[in-house]
Design a protein around this motif. Structure first.
Motif, PDB file in Angstrom:
ATOM      1  N   CYS A 186       0.803  -1.225   0.000  1.00 56.37           N
ATOM      2  CA  CYS A 186       0.000   0.000   0.000  1.00 56.37           C
ATOM      3  C   CYS A 186       0.839   1.281   0.000  1.00 56.37           C
ATOM      4  N   LEU A 187       2.061   1.200   0.503  1.00 59.13           N
ATOM      5  CA  LEU A 187       2.881   2.392   0.701  1.00 59.13           C
ATOM      6  C   LEU A 187       4.240   2.227   0.041  1.00 59.13           C
ATOM      7  N   SER A 188       4.916   3.328  -0.189  1.00 55.41           N
ATOM      8  CA  SER A 188       6.291   3.278  -0.684  1.00 55.41           C
ATOM      9  C   SER A 188       7.196   2.743   0.424  1.00 55.41           C
ATOM     10  N   PRO A 189       8.349   2.163   0.056  1.00 55.30           N
ATOM     11  CA  PRO A 189       9.274   1.686   1.094  1.00 55.30           C
ATOM     12  C   PRO A 189       9.655   2.771   2.095  1.00 55.30           C
ATOM     13  N   SER A 190       9.882   3.992   1.617  1.00 54.21           N
ATOM     14  CA  SER A 190      10.252   5.086   2.528  1.00 54.21           C
ATOM     15  C   SER A 190       9.148   5.378   3.528  1.00 54.21           C
ATOM     16  N   ASP A 191       7.889   5.325   3.065  1.00 53.89           N
ATOM     17  CA  ASP A 191       6.775   5.576   3.978  1.00 53.89           C
ATOM     18  C   ASP A 191       6.596   4.442   4.974  1.00 53.89           C
ATOM     19  N   GLN A 232      26.878   3.476  -3.545  1.00 56.43           N
ATOM     20  CA  GLN A 232      27.246   2.096  -3.256  1.00 56.43           C
ATOM     21  C   GLN A 232      27.406   1.978  -1.739  1.00 56.43           C
ATOM     22  N   ILE A 233      26.778   0.978  -1.137  1.00 51.74           N
ATOM     23  CA  ILE A 233      26.739   0.866   0.319  1.00 51.74           C
ATOM     24  C   ILE A 233      27.692  -0.221   0.805  1.00 51.74           C
ATOM     25  N   VAL A 234      28.546   0.140   1.753  1.00 54.49           N
ATOM     26  CA  VAL A 234      29.361  -0.826   2.491  1.00 54.49           C
ATOM     27  C   VAL A 234      28.833  -0.790   3.926  1.00 54.49           C
ATOM     28  N   PHE A 235      28.009  -1.767   4.282  1.00 53.71           N
ATOM     29  CA  PHE A 235      27.328  -1.757   5.576  1.00 53.71           C
ATOM     30  C   PHE A 235      28.063  -2.680   6.543  1.00 53.71           C
ATOM     31  N   LEU A 236      28.690  -2.077   7.553  1.00 56.45           N
ATOM     32  CA  LEU A 236      29.479  -2.851   8.518  1.00 56.45           C
ATOM     33  C   LEU A 236      28.736  -3.102   9.830  1.00 56.45           C
ATOM     34  N   VAL A 287      19.330   5.074   7.028  1.00 58.44           N
ATOM     35  CA  VAL A 287      20.175   6.040   6.319  1.00 58.44           C
ATOM     36  C   VAL A 287      20.828   5.372   5.101  1.00 58.44           C
ATOM     37  N   ALA A 288      21.314   4.143   5.290  1.00 59.17           N
ATOM     38  CA  ALA A 288      21.944   3.424   4.179  1.00 59.17           C
ATOM     39  C   ALA A 288      20.963   3.224   3.025  1.00 59.17           C
ATOM     40  N   TYR A 289      19.712   2.951   3.337  1.00 58.18           N
ATOM     41  CA  TYR A 289      18.710   2.781   2.283  1.00 58.18           C
ATOM     42  C   TYR A 289      18.478   4.093   1.533  1.00 58.18           C
ATOM     43  N   ILE A 290      18.392   5.192   2.272  1.00 60.13           N
ATOM     44  CA  ILE A 290      18.214   6.500   1.635  1.00 60.13           C
ATOM     45  C   ILE A 290      19.380   6.789   0.692  1.00 60.13           C
ATOM     46  N   ASN A 315      17.202  -5.861   2.616  1.00 56.80           N
ATOM     47  CA  ASN A 315      16.722  -6.412   1.351  1.00 56.80           C
ATOM     48  C   ASN A 315      16.405  -5.295   0.354  1.00 56.80           C
ATOM     49  N   LEU A 316      15.827  -4.193   0.859  1.00 58.80           N
ATOM     50  CA  LEU A 316      15.545  -3.045  -0.004  1.00 58.80           C
ATOM     51  C   LEU A 316      16.833  -2.437  -0.552  1.00 58.80           C
ATOM     52  N   ILE A 317      17.862  -2.359   0.302  1.00 53.24           N
ATOM     53  CA  ILE A 317      19.157  -1.840  -0.149  1.00 53.24           C
ATOM     54  C   ILE A 317      19.716  -2.718  -1.261  1.00 53.24           C
ATOM     55  N   GLY A 318      19.670  -4.046  -1.042  1.00 49.31           N
ATOM     56  CA  GLY A 318      20.171  -4.972  -2.058  1.00 49.31           C
ATOM     57  C   GLY A 318      19.441  -4.814  -3.378  1.00 49.31           C
ATOM     58  N   ALA A 319      18.107  -4.682  -3.300  1.00 51.84           N
ATOM     59  CA  ALA A 319      17.320  -4.522  -4.528  1.00 51.84           C
ATOM     60  C   ALA A 319      17.635  -3.194  -5.208  1.00 51.84           C
TER      61      ALA A 319
END
Length: 199
Positions: free
Chosen positions: A17-22, A107-111, A97-100, A62-66
């Protein structure tokens, strides 16, 4: 209530129903804040808070990966290294923040959680990010490792360091002098991130 099936079903409905951010801003973060308040009042068990937090973090990863897979990142794309302070276990704000950033083409390097600054320095040298994003929610951890952060930021100048989290309630000139930007609480996402000069 510890019910992973019900939680997954509710999130699937929300994402339909909503955007991922919402979903993140209007559902995940308020739910966790409510669970945290309930736990502090003895009305909610820690297991429920952990289930929701871990589920939400995994969904956002998962959203970041996509986002990374669909954005066609190029070798010259900006690279954000994201980590929590040593001893800091709360990663929801950081992964948000990483998703934004991922949605903006980074490119995200998430530690993740609880990263010693010595290891952060090694990671910076190895991955060569274009910016470093750090999160801390515990004021005691912020004070304990503040000098270490200042020294690290100075060592890698002019690499931008961005610091956020509930522990940041006032502007610290020493961090500013080290080239470290501060997202003070309350921080509006994504508006405050998009206002940074290099995003």
């Amino acid at each position: 209530c510890v019910d992973s099936f019900a939680l997954d079903h509710a999130l699937q409905l929300a994402f339909s129903c909503l955007s991922p951010s919402d979903v993140i801003k209007k559902i995940m973060i308020p739910v966790l804040n409510g669970l945290g308040n309930g736990w502090s009042q003895g009305k909610v068990g820690i297991a429920a808070e952990h289930l929701a937090s871990n589920t939400f973090v995994q969904k956002i990863k998962n959203l970041i990966g996509a986002s990374q897979a669909s954005s066609g990142l190029q070798p010259g794309s900006p690279k954000a290294l994201c980590a929590c302070f040593p001893g800091e276990d709360h990663t929801l704000g950081l992964v948000n923040v990483a998703y934004i950033l991922a949605s903006q083409g980074f490119q995200i390097v998430f530690l993740g959680s609880n990263l010693p600054f010595s290891d952060l320095g090694h990671a910076i040298s190895q991955t060569k990010p274009t910016s470093v994003w750090l999160s801390v929610t515990d004021p005691a951890l912020y004070q304990r490792y503040l000098l270490d952060l200042i020294l690290l930021a100075k060592k890698y100048q002019p690499l931008p360091f961005v610091l956020g989290g509930q522990a940041l309630t006032y502007d610290n000139p020493a961090l500013q002098n080290a080239g470290c930007m501060q997202c003070l609480q309350p921080c509006e996402l994504p508006e405050d991130l998009m206002a940074l000069p290099f995003v």
